[in-house]
Design a protein around this motif. Structure first.
Motif, PDB file in Angstrom:
ATOM      1  N   LEU A  91      33.326  68.137  38.723  1.00 21.89           N
ATOM      2  CA  LEU A  91      32.809  69.039  37.534  1.00 21.89           C
ATOM      3  C   LEU A  91      33.956  70.286  37.217  1.00 21.89           C
ATOM      4  O   LEU A  91      34.477  70.303  36.101  1.00 21.89           O
ATOM      5  N   ARG A  92      34.381  70.710  38.168  1.00 23.43           N
ATOM      6  CA  ARG A  92      35.630  72.022  38.239  1.00 23.43           C
ATOM      7  C   ARG A  92      36.767  71.437  38.340  1.00 23.43           C
ATOM      8  O   ARG A  92      37.712  71.981  38.480  1.00 23.43           O
ATOM      9  N   ALA A  93      37.067  70.043  38.944  1.00 20.14           N
ATOM     10  CA  ALA A  93      38.204  69.668  39.430  1.00 20.14           C
ATOM     11  C   ALA A  93      38.907  70.414  40.456  1.00 20.14           C
ATOM     12  O   ALA A  93      39.800  71.069  40.586  1.00 20.14           O
ATOM     13  N   GLU A  94      37.928  70.712  41.444  1.00 20.61           N
ATOM     14  CA  GLU A  94      38.238  71.618  42.586  1.00 20.61           C
ATOM     15  C   GLU A  94      37.783  71.099  43.927  1.00 20.61           C
ATOM     16  O   GLU A  94      36.933  70.078  43.938  1.00 20.61           O
ATOM     17  N   ASP A  95      38.540  71.166  44.942  1.00 23.28           N
ATOM     18  CA  ASP A  95      38.383  70.829  46.396  1.00 23.28           C
ATOM     19  C   ASP A  95      36.866  71.299  46.854  1.00 23.28           C
ATOM     20  O   ASP A  95      36.558  72.524  46.693  1.00 23.28           O
ATOM     21  N   PRO A  96      35.920  70.346  47.385  1.00 19.62           N
ATOM     22  CA  PRO A  96      34.724  70.966  47.792  1.00 19.62           C
ATOM     23  C   PRO A  96      34.710  71.765  48.972  1.00 19.62           C
ATOM     24  O   PRO A  96      34.040  72.619  49.153  1.00 19.62           O
ATOM     25  N   ASP A  97      35.658  71.503  49.888  1.00 15.39           N
ATOM     26  CA  ASP A  97      35.876  72.629  50.926  1.00 15.39           C
ATOM     27  C   ASP A  97      36.319  73.722  50.607  1.00 15.39           C
ATOM     28  O   ASP A  97      35.668  74.792  51.448  1.00 15.39           O
ATOM     29  N   ALA A  98      37.177  73.833  49.561  1.00 19.57           N
ATOM     30  CA  ALA A  98      37.475  75.137  49.104  1.00 19.57           C
ATOM     31  C   ALA A  98      36.336  75.992  48.332  1.00 19.57           C
ATOM     32  O   ALA A  98      36.107  77.114  48.502  1.00 19.57           O
ATOM     33  N   LEU A  99      35.507  75.113  47.793  1.00 19.39           N
ATOM     34  CA  LEU A  99      34.290  75.541  47.105  1.00 19.39           C
ATOM     35  C   LEU A  99      33.408  76.210  48.147  1.00 19.39           C
ATOM     36  O   LEU A  99      32.490  77.203  48.051  1.00 19.39           O
ATOM     37  N   ALA A 100      33.334  75.296  49.378  1.00 20.19           N
ATOM     38  CA  ALA A 100      32.357  75.923  50.463  1.00 20.19           C
ATOM     39  C   ALA A 100      32.683  76.987  51.122  1.00 20.19           C
ATOM     40  O   ALA A 100      32.140  78.092  51.336  1.00 20.19           O
ATOM     41  N   TYR A 101      34.170  77.039  51.490  1.00 20.91           N
ATOM     42  CA  TYR A 101      34.389  77.890  52.575  1.00 20.91           C
ATOM     43  C   TYR A 101      35.602  79.020  52.465  1.00 20.91           C
ATOM     44  O   TYR A 101      35.714  79.986  53.066  1.00 20.91           O
ATOM     45  N   ASP A 102      36.079  78.717  51.112  1.00 18.62           N
ATOM     46  CA  ASP A 102      36.885  79.858  50.535  1.00 18.62           C
ATOM     47  C   ASP A 102      36.433  81.193  49.784  1.00 18.62           C
ATOM     48  O   ASP A 102      37.238  81.634  48.812  1.00 18.62           O
ATOM     49  N   ARG A 103      35.350  81.273  49.919  1.00 22.51           N
ATOM     50  CA  ARG A 103      34.487  82.259  49.167  1.00 22.51           C
ATOM     51  C   ARG A 103      34.128  83.403  50.164  1.00 22.51           C
ATOM     52  O   ARG A 103      33.914  83.229  51.494  1.00 22.51           O
ATOM     53  N   GLU A 104      34.208  84.790  49.803  1.00 21.43           N
ATOM     54  CA  GLU A 104      33.385  85.844  50.645  1.00 21.43           C
ATOM     55  C   GLU A 104      32.112  85.645  50.413  1.00 21.43           C
ATOM     56  O   GLU A 104      31.340  84.962  49.445  1.00 21.43           O
ATOM     57  N   VAL A 105      31.458  86.236  51.314  1.00 21.19           N
ATOM     58  CA  VAL A 105      29.945  86.086  51.609  1.00 21.19           C
ATOM     59  C   VAL A 105      29.137  86.462  50.367  1.00 21.19           C
ATOM     60  O   VAL A 105      28.179  85.994  50.063  1.00 21.19           O
ATOM     61  N   GLU A 106      29.699  87.580  49.596  1.00 18.97           N
ATOM     62  CA  GLU A 106      28.973  87.956  48.442  1.00 18.97           C
ATOM     63  C   GLU A 106      28.852  86.868  47.225  1.00 18.97           C
ATOM     64  O   GLU A 106      28.263  86.934  46.304  1.00 18.97           O
ATOM     65  N   ALA A 107      29.591  85.849  47.516  1.00 19.21           N
ATOM     66  CA  ALA A 107      29.794  84.787  46.408  1.00 19.21           C
ATOM     67  C   ALA A 107      28.818  83.597  46.717  1.00 19.21           C
ATOM     68  O   ALA A 107      28.472  82.796  45.791  1.00 19.21           O
ATOM     69  N   LEU A 108      28.192  83.887  47.899  1.00 16.16           N
ATOM     70  CA  LEU A 108      27.085  82.732  48.146  1.00 16.16           C
ATOM     71  C   LEU A 108      25.887  82.972  47.332  1.00 16.16           C
ATOM     72  O   LEU A 108      25.793  83.903  47.057  1.00 16.16           O
ATOM     73  N   ARG A 109      25.258  81.744  47.045  1.00 15.58           N
ATOM     74  CA  ARG A 109      24.022  81.900  46.214  1.00 15.58           C
ATOM     75  C   ARG A 109      22.865  81.376  46.972  1.00 15.58           C
ATOM     76  O   ARG A 109      22.158  80.752  45.898  1.00 15.58           O
ATOM     77  N   HIS A 110      22.702  81.383  48.180  1.00 17.53           N
ATOM     78  CA  HIS A 110      21.632  80.700  48.801  1.00 17.53           C
ATOM     79  C   HIS A 110      20.410  81.730  48.515  1.00 17.53           C
ATOM     80  O   HIS A 110      20.583  83.004  48.288  1.00 17.53           O
ATOM     81  N   CYS A 111      19.174  81.036  48.722  1.00 19.11           N
ATOM     82  CA  CYS A 111      18.079  82.116  48.508  1.00 19.11           C
ATOM     83  C   CYS A 111      17.877  82.917  49.936  1.00 19.11           C
ATOM     84  O   CYS A 111      18.157  82.569  50.739  1.00 19.11           O
ATOM     85  N   ARG A 112      16.844  84.127  49.563  1.00 24.27           N
ATOM     86  CA  ARG A 112      16.760  85.180  50.633  1.00 24.27           C
ATOM     87  C   ARG A 112      15.868  84.466  51.790  1.00 24.27           C
ATOM     88  O   ARG A 112      16.063  84.888  52.772  1.00 24.27           O
ATOM     89  N   LEU A 113      15.147  83.437  51.388  1.00 24.60           N
ATOM     90  CA  LEU A 113      14.390  82.684  52.363  1.00 24.60           C
ATOM     91  C   LEU A 113      15.456  82.158  53.474  1.00 24.60           C
ATOM     92  O   LEU A 113      14.930  82.449  54.831  1.00 24.60           O
ATOM     93  N   VAL A 114      16.572  81.618  53.287  1.00 21.16           N
ATOM     94  CA  VAL A 114      17.180  81.114  54.204  1.00 21.16           C
ATOM     95  C   VAL A 114      18.345  82.426  54.755  1.00 21.16           C
ATOM     96  O   VAL A 114      19.289  81.775  55.565  1.00 21.16           O
ATOM     97  N   ASP A 115      18.223  83.608  54.138  1.00 17.39           N
ATOM     98  CA  ASP A 115      19.305  84.608  54.423  1.00 17.39           C
ATOM     99  C   ASP A 115      18.912  84.948  55.821  1.00 17.39           C
ATOM    100  O   ASP A 115      19.856  85.431  56.700  1.00 17.39           O
TER     101      ASP A 115
END
Length: 263
Positions: free
Chosen positions: A75-99
């Motif tokens: 959808l974004r024309a971006e590399d999935p690995d970059a979407l996964a790993y090239d973020r700072e932790v603040e950009a993660l959007r997992h739920c608090r249950l798994v935090d």
């Protein structure tokens, strides 16, 4: 001529596409983080068979995250690995249950049960999604999740029926997780557009009620409190603790050594 996934997505209005990206990111991050926490049991699980089982479960979850990020990347024309790993932790959007950190075995089983049952409700609501690539992926994920749920349910009962330390540890874990148990269903920005477009069959508040009803019988049978609403719903996917900051450092360590390398 075969319609590409990007072509299918182009049928949605721009605001709906942004909401779809938000949904894919949230689901992928849930799977990625819970998968990494569970992978920590490899080699230290209570019995040898669980070393193998938890390794398999973790691999499944990280694989699901990879597939969801693959859709997002298209959808974004971006590399999935970059979407996964090239973020700072603040950009993660997992739920608090798994935090929460892995903690002990009872904690992991309690979380797995709560999360797997919630994920099953969420996946059911996406099974007939009008975004067909997602519906096709969900069909595959649901087949694998059957075994995840069986594993968590069996261990939950085993711990609950234990007259000693197993039961006490389970009760402590359950109480610790209750405030965040419902955060899987944290409302997403513009999710009403997803419901209107048929991407989701129902909103997260409706799914949360279904989840609570689905697990209510088991909770009452085992003498465990049925989860209520999230203690802090506003931060259900935006507030991250020190444990996941450590985990993210471990998960991204190798890539950060040389982001341009082909690993």
């Amino acid at each position: 001529m075969t319609t590409t996934r990007v072509g299918i997505a182009a049928a949605f209005p721009p605001d709906t596409l942004v909401a779809l990206e938000t949904l894919l990111q949230a689901m992928a991050d849930d799977e990625l983080i819970v998968g990494y926490w569970d992978s920590e049991w490899t080699g230290i699980a209570p019995i040898l068979e669980e070393d193998v089982a938890m390794s398999s479960l973790a691999q499944d979850e990280i694989g699901h995250a990879r597939a969801l990020l693959g859709l997002l990347g298209e959808l974004r024309a971006e590399d999935p690995d970059a979407l996964a790993y090239d973020r700072e932790v603040e950009a993660l959007r997992h739920c608090r249950l798994v935090d929460h950190p892995r903690t002990d075995w009872a904690f992991t089983i309690a979380r797995r049960y709560l999360y797997d049952e919630a994920d099953a409700i969420r996946l059911e609501a996406l099974a007939e999604s009008t975004f067909r690539p997602l519906a096709e992926l969900v069909a595959k994920i649901r087949r694998e999740e059957v075994y995840h749920r069986m594993h968590a349910s069996a261990w939950l009962r085993r711990l609950a029926d234990d007259a000693g330390e197993g039961r006490s540890r389970l009760e402590a874990a359950w109480l610790a997780l209750l405030p965040d148990a419902a955060t899987v269903f944290t409302p997403l920005t513009d999710e009403a557009r997803l419901v209107a477009a048929g991407v989701m069959a129902a909103s997260n508040d409706v799914l949360e009620a279904r989840w609570r009803q689905a697990i209510g019988g088991t909770c009452r049978e085992l003498g465990l409190t049925v989860p209520g609403p999230a203690a802090d719903p506003a931060s259900g996917r935006s507030s991250h603790g020190d444990g996941v900051r450590w985990l993210w450092g471990q998960a991204t360590m190798v890539r950060r050594l040389d982001p341009e390398a082909a690993w």
